[in-house]
Design a protein around this motif. Structure first.
Motif, PDB file in Angstrom:
ATOM      1  N   VAL A 167       0.831  -1.210   0.000  1.00  0.00           N
ATOM      2  CA  VAL A 167       0.000   0.000   0.000  1.00  0.00           C
ATOM      3  C   VAL A 167       0.864   1.258   0.000  1.00  0.00           C
ATOM      4  N   GLU A 168       1.922   1.155   0.795  1.00  0.00           N
ATOM      5  CA  GLU A 168       2.825   2.322   0.832  1.00  0.00           C
ATOM      6  C   GLU A 168       3.457   2.565  -0.513  1.00  0.00           C
ATOM      7  N   GLY A 169       3.869   1.527  -1.149  1.00  0.00           N
ATOM      8  CA  GLY A 169       4.474   1.690  -2.473  1.00  0.00           C
ATOM      9  C   GLY A 169       3.498   2.250  -3.470  1.00  0.00           C
ATOM     10  N   CYS A 170       2.272   1.740  -3.400  1.00  0.00           N
ATOM     11  CA  CYS A 170       1.265   2.272  -4.321  1.00  0.00           C
ATOM     12  C   CYS A 170       1.008   3.746  -4.089  1.00  0.00           C
ATOM     13  N   ILE A 171       0.982   4.068  -2.777  1.00  0.00           N
ATOM     14  CA  ILE A 171       0.740   5.487  -2.469  1.00  0.00           C
ATOM     15  C   ILE A 171       1.832   6.353  -3.036  1.00  0.00           C
ATOM     16  N   ARG A 172       3.028   5.927  -2.874  1.00  0.00           N
ATOM     17  CA  ARG A 172       4.159   6.750  -3.354  1.00  0.00           C
ATOM     18  C   ARG A 172       4.200   6.796  -4.869  1.00  0.00           C
ATOM     19  N   MET A 173       3.916   5.673  -5.498  1.00  0.00           N
ATOM     20  CA  MET A 173       3.877   5.675  -6.955  1.00  0.00           C
ATOM     21  C   MET A 173       2.776   6.605  -7.463  1.00  0.00           C
ATOM     22  N   TYR A 174       1.629   6.565  -6.779  1.00  0.00           N
ATOM     23  CA  TYR A 174       0.534   7.442  -7.188  1.00  0.00           C
ATOM     24  C   TYR A 174       0.922   8.910  -7.021  1.00  0.00           C
ATOM     25  N   GLU A 175       1.540   9.191  -5.901  1.00  0.00           N
ATOM     26  CA  GLU A 175       1.958  10.582  -5.665  1.00  0.00           C
ATOM     27  C   GLU A 175       2.963  11.036  -6.700  1.00  0.00           C
ATOM     28  N   GLU A 176       3.926  10.164  -7.008  1.00  0.00           N
ATOM     29  CA  GLU A 176       4.943  10.533  -8.012  1.00  0.00           C
ATOM     30  C   GLU A 176       4.307  10.753  -9.367  1.00  0.00           C
ATOM     31  N   LEU A 177       3.393   9.842  -9.712  1.00  0.00           N
ATOM     32  CA  LEU A 177       2.720   9.978 -10.997  1.00  0.00           C
ATOM     33  C   LEU A 177       1.903  11.259 -11.055  1.00  0.00           C
ATOM     34  N   HIS A 178       1.181  11.494  -9.931  1.00  0.00           N
ATOM     35  CA  HIS A 178       0.369  12.726  -9.889  1.00  0.00           C
ATOM     36  C   HIS A 178       1.242  13.977  -9.958  1.00  0.00           C
ATOM     37  N   ARG A 179       2.375  13.916  -9.297  1.00  0.00           N
ATOM     38  CA  ARG A 179       3.282  15.073  -9.348  1.00  0.00           C
ATOM     39  C   ARG A 179       3.811  15.279 -10.745  1.00  0.00           C
ATOM     40  N   LEU A 180       4.179  14.178 -11.443  1.00  0.00           N
ATOM     41  CA  LEU A 180       4.686  14.308 -12.815  1.00  0.00           C
ATOM     42  C   LEU A 180       3.606  14.854 -13.742  1.00  0.00           C
ATOM     43  N   LYS A 181       2.378  14.325 -13.542  1.00  0.00           N
ATOM     44  CA  LYS A 181       1.299  14.835 -14.377  1.00  0.00           C
ATOM     45  C   LYS A 181       1.081  16.327 -14.125  1.00  0.00           C
ATOM     46  N   GLY A 182       1.108  16.698 -12.818  1.00  0.00           N
ATOM     47  CA  GLY A 182       0.917  18.134 -12.498  1.00  0.00           C
ATOM     48  C   GLY A 182       2.008  19.008 -13.082  1.00  0.00           C
ATOM     49  N   LYS A 183       3.243  18.504 -13.005  1.00  0.00           N
ATOM     50  CA  LYS A 183       4.360  19.283 -13.566  1.00  0.00           C
ATOM     51  C   LYS A 183       4.217  19.418 -15.063  1.00  0.00           C
ATOM     52  N   GLU A 184       3.840  18.321 -15.712  1.00  0.00           N
ATOM     53  CA  GLU A 184       3.673  18.372 -17.163  1.00  0.00           C
ATOM     54  C   GLU A 184       2.545  19.335 -17.534  1.00  0.00           C
ATOM     55  N   GLY A 185       1.439  19.255 -16.761  1.00  0.00           N
ATOM     56  CA  GLY A 185       0.334  20.170 -17.039  1.00  0.00           C
ATOM     57  C   GLY A 185       0.717  21.626 -16.811  1.00  0.00           C
ATOM     58  N   LEU A 186       1.490  21.851 -15.728  1.00  0.00           N
ATOM     59  CA  LEU A 186       1.939  23.224 -15.452  1.00  0.00           C
ATOM     60  C   LEU A 186       2.840  23.737 -16.549  1.00  0.00           C
ATOM     61  N   ARG A 187       3.737  22.838 -17.038  1.00  0.00           N
ATOM     62  CA  ARG A 187       4.636  23.254 -18.128  1.00  0.00           C
ATOM     63  C   ARG A 187       3.856  23.595 -19.380  1.00  0.00           C
ATOM     64  N   GLN A 188       2.869  22.753 -19.708  1.00  0.00           N
ATOM     65  CA  GLN A 188       2.060  23.025 -20.902  1.00  0.00           C
ATOM     66  C   GLN A 188       1.278  24.327 -20.758  1.00  0.00           C
ATOM     67  N   ARG A 189       0.756  24.505 -19.510  1.00  0.00           N
ATOM     68  CA  ARG A 189      -0.022  25.734 -19.307  1.00  0.00           C
ATOM     69  C   ARG A 189       0.875  26.976 -19.381  1.00  0.00           C
ATOM     70  N   GLN A 190       2.104  26.861 -18.854  1.00  0.00           N
ATOM     71  CA  GLN A 190       3.039  27.990 -18.958  1.00  0.00           C
ATOM     72  C   GLN A 190       3.360  28.302 -20.408  1.00  0.00           C
ATOM     73  N   GLU A 191       3.598  27.225 -21.207  1.00  0.00           N
ATOM     74  CA  GLU A 191       3.885  27.451 -22.628  1.00  0.00           C
ATOM     75  C   GLU A 191       2.690  28.115 -23.313  1.00  0.00           C
ATOM     76  N   GLN A 192       1.488  27.615 -22.957  1.00  0.00           N
ATOM     77  CA  GLN A 192       0.288  28.199 -23.556  1.00  0.00           C
ATOM     78  C   GLN A 192       0.139  29.672 -23.155  1.00  0.00           C
ATOM     79  N   GLN A 193       0.440  29.935 -21.850  1.00  0.00           N
ATOM     80  CA  GLN A 193       0.326  31.330 -21.376  1.00  0.00           C
ATOM     81  C   GLN A 193       1.338  32.233 -22.073  1.00  0.00           C
ATOM     82  N   GLU A 194       2.563  31.723 -22.220  1.00  0.00           N
ATOM     83  CA  GLU A 194       3.593  32.509 -22.922  1.00  0.00           C
ATOM     84  C   GLU A 194       3.186  32.782 -24.353  1.00  0.00           C
TER      85      GLU A 194
END
Length: 681
Positions: free
Chosen positions: A133-160
């Motif tokens: 369960v702990e591993g799943c939690i951490r994997m989920y968090e990492e995945l969610h963080r990567l998705k958020g970072k990717e979304g933030l990067r795309q949104r920054q590019e779009q904003q620019e």
């Protein structure tokens, strides 16, 4: 609450939760097929990670605190902490996605390790499942963080991209706006230029029209100016002719006055013919004085009015003819009297011869001289000249003033030496300014003013205009200060006392104190007073041969400027001020001086002046004014001093002298006489 108790309470709460009520068997791990249906939809609580972190943190604190506790209590805590560390490490290994170990192997090892743990720590938690369960939690968090970072990067590019697009659009709009603005400015400039050109053309046309109107008006004005100039020239010519005629008539009046005065000099009231001891010419003298006063009044009136008229000339000529007739009558009377005397003498001679023949027979001739009865003969007429002693005193004072002027000629005539001129100016200010500060409201300042003047005359330094001044700065300075100080006292009487009659007393008391300490100032004061007001002597100057009329008028006390004599009212006002100052001075003494000595010029001089005035022929308008001012100021002091004699003098003035003044006073000069008569009454 203790951390340990809090931990167990947390586990108890988990056990009583909906998920904690699920039945669970440790042997289910061998049969994975049984749990496959439950693994995939399993969703962890969002608080599971927080719970594990809190449990791990609390266990670490208990390990740190157990080191200082007893050995009995340390053993279970150590075991528990060891168990927690194992669980944590196991969970980390399980959570690592890159681990090459097979899950089945991991699960087996975990089971073995967990079986060795104390059953009291986690009795209801399976170790392998926790790590998974702990591993799943951490994997989920990492995945969610990567998705958020990717979304933030795309949104920054779009904003620019949007910002760049908006910037490019704004730049294009700004360029268009600048171009439009420049176009509008160019159009406005062209419009303004057209308006200015149009207004300039209109202004030029208006200017041309104005120039034309100006030229027309200039022509009209030139014509008017030429006419006005011609009119002015005609008026000036008429005025010049009128002035010439007026000056000619004025010269005629002066010549008539001069001739009248010269004829009047031929009438001597004290004249006694050697053969006619009883002849009296006082009536002719009185009438001659009246004619002279009439002519002087006419000239004074015409001077105030401007130029004399032909009527004035005719009146003065009639007065001249009357004077000539008066002289002719006097000469005829003298001739007739001489003839009558000669005839009487011849008859007396014949009578004496008869008497001598009768007395020849007598043994001794004892002729008794005829006694003349009657005592002292009184004169019916009055004097027109001052007494000889008075004139000698007057001349002595004038000579002393002239000698004083000559003594400081080095200061007065200095023109090149700036230092001497500066000393002269400072000395004159130091001598005259304190006298100018004396007024009818001077009060306590009189002593300060007196001390300042006395110190200056005594050779001490005084302050004047912020500078120290002394008469020791120049050998002729003392005479200069004496002369200027005496002149300033007289000027104050002429100006200040004439305007404010009460000012005579403070000025007189200071002058009296200075006179008592410095007698030369008093002599110079009298010299200045007699020169400006000869009636203070009293003295009526006579017109001498070769003396001009203007000079003679100045000798009488008049001010003559540009051949015009001052008005009679102004003349009487000045004379009144000086007589009032003189009347106040003869009765006042400086209150802080030496009262043991006598007054340097006391009431006896005032009594002498009054007696001499009454012994002289009165002058119209002048005598009444001076007697009124003199008696009003010092009449009370004279009454206390002379008592009965003073009242006799007043009766003489009222009964004998006032009628003489009335006889020579015209209707326009009755004001001063009426005031004097009311004062006497």
């Amino acid at each position: 609450m203790q951390p340990r108790e809090l931990r167990w309470e947390t586990l108890a709460a988990l056990r009583t939760s909906s998920k904690g009520q699920l039945s669970y068997c440790r042997h289910w791990l061998q049969d994975e097929d049984i749990l496959e249906g439950c693994v995939s939809p399993l969703v962890l609580s969002p608080y599971s990670g927080w719970v594990l972190d809190r449990v791990i943190g609390q266990s670490a604190q208990e390990i740190a605190s157990s080191r200082s506790s007893t050995p009995k209590e340390s053993t279970p805590l150590t075991n528990r902490s060891f168990s927690l560390e194992k669980i944590t490490s196991a969970s980390r290994q399980c959570s690592s996605p890159l681990s090459p170990t097979d899950p089945s192997e991991t699960k087996g090892n975990d089971d073995l390790s967990l079986l060795e743990m104390d059953q009291e720590v986690f009795p209801a938690v399976l170790p392998s499942r926790v790590t998974e369960v702990e591993g799943c939690i951490r994997m989920y968090e990492e995945l969610h963080r990567l998705k958020g970072k990717e979304g933030l990067r795309q949104r920054q590019e779009q904003q620019e991209q949007m910002v760049r697009a908006v910037y490019d659009l704004a730049s294009e709009q700004l360029k268009r706006f600048d171009e439009l603005k420049e176009l509008k400015q160019h159009q406005e400039f062209q419009d303004l230029q057209e308006v200015m050109e149009k207004s300039s053309k209109e202004a030029q046309g208006q200017q041309e029209k104005l120039k034309e109107e100006h030229r027309h008006r200039a022509k009209v004005l030139n014509l008017k100016l030429r006419e006005a100039e011609q009119q002015r020239q005609r008026q000036e010519e008429l005025e010049r002719l009128r002035k010439e005629e007026g000056q000619e008539r004025l010269r005629r009046l002066y010549s008539i006055q001069e001739e009248v005065l010269q004829l009047n000099q031929q009438i001597d009231p004290n004249y006694r013919h050697k053969d006619l001891p009883r002849i009296d010419l006082s009536a002719y003298s009185n009438r001659g004085n009246q004619i002279c006063g009439l002519v002087s009044g006419l000239i004074r009136t015409t001077s105030e009015r401007g130029f004399p008229t032909q009527v004035d000339v005719a009146n003065t000529e009639r007065a001249l003819q009357e004077m000539r007739g008066l002289i002719s009558s006097m000469q005829q009377e003298i001739t007739a009297a001489v003839e009558e005397k000669r005839r009487r003498d011849e008859e007396e001679e014949r009578q004496k011869q008869k008497e001598l023949l009768k007395k020849q027979q007598m043994k001794a001739q004892t002729p008794a001289p005829a006694q003349q009865s009657g005592g002292k003969q009184q004169k019916e007429g009055l004097q027109v000249k001052a007494e000889e002693s008075t004139m000698q005193w007057y001349q002595r004072l004038q000579d002393a003033a002239e000698q004083c002027v000559a003594s400081f000629s080095g200061i007065s005539n200095c023109k090149d030496n700036n230092e001497v001129k500066k000393i002269k100016t400072e000395l004159q200010k130091a001598a005259t300014i304190p006298v100018s500060q004396i007024s009818r409201i001077a009060g306590s300042q009189l002593r300060e003013i007196f001390d300042k003047i006395n110190n200056l005359l005594s050779g001490k330094s005084v302050q004047s205009g912020g500078r120290s001044v002394s008469v020791t700065q120049h050998p002729q300075a003392l005479d200069f200060v004496y002369y200027k100080l005496a002149e300033k006292f007289v000027n104050q009487g002429e100006e200040e006392v004439a305007s404010h009659r009460d000012a005579a007393f403070p000025i007189a008391v200071v002058a009296s104190g200075i006179w008592e300490i410095h007698p030369r100032v008093g002599d110079l004061f009298l010299a200045h007073l007699h020169k400006k007001c000869p009636y203070a002597v009293p003295f009526y100057p006579a017109l001498k041969e070769g003396t001009s009329m203007e000079e003679y008028q100045r000798m009488l006390g008049y001010q003559v400027k540009d051949s015009k004599m001052e008005e009679q009212d102004h003349f009487l006002k000045r004379m009144s001020g000086m007589i009032r100052l003189y009347a106040a001075l003869i009765q006042l003494r400086w209150p802080y001086g030496n009262k043991q000595g006598t007054h340097p010029h006391g009431l006896n001089y005032g009594w002498r002046w009054l007696a001499q005035m009454l012994n002289m022929e009165p002058l119209a308008d002048v005598t009444a004014t001076l007697l009124f001012d003199f008696l009003e100021v010092c009449g009370n002091a004279l009454m206390k001093q002379y008592q009965v004699q003073f009242w006799k003098m007043m009766l003489l003035i009222r009964e004998d002298y006032v009628p003489r003044i009335e006889a020579i006073t015209s209707s326009g000069q009755m004001g001063s006489l009426m005031r004097f008569k009311q004062f006497l009454e």
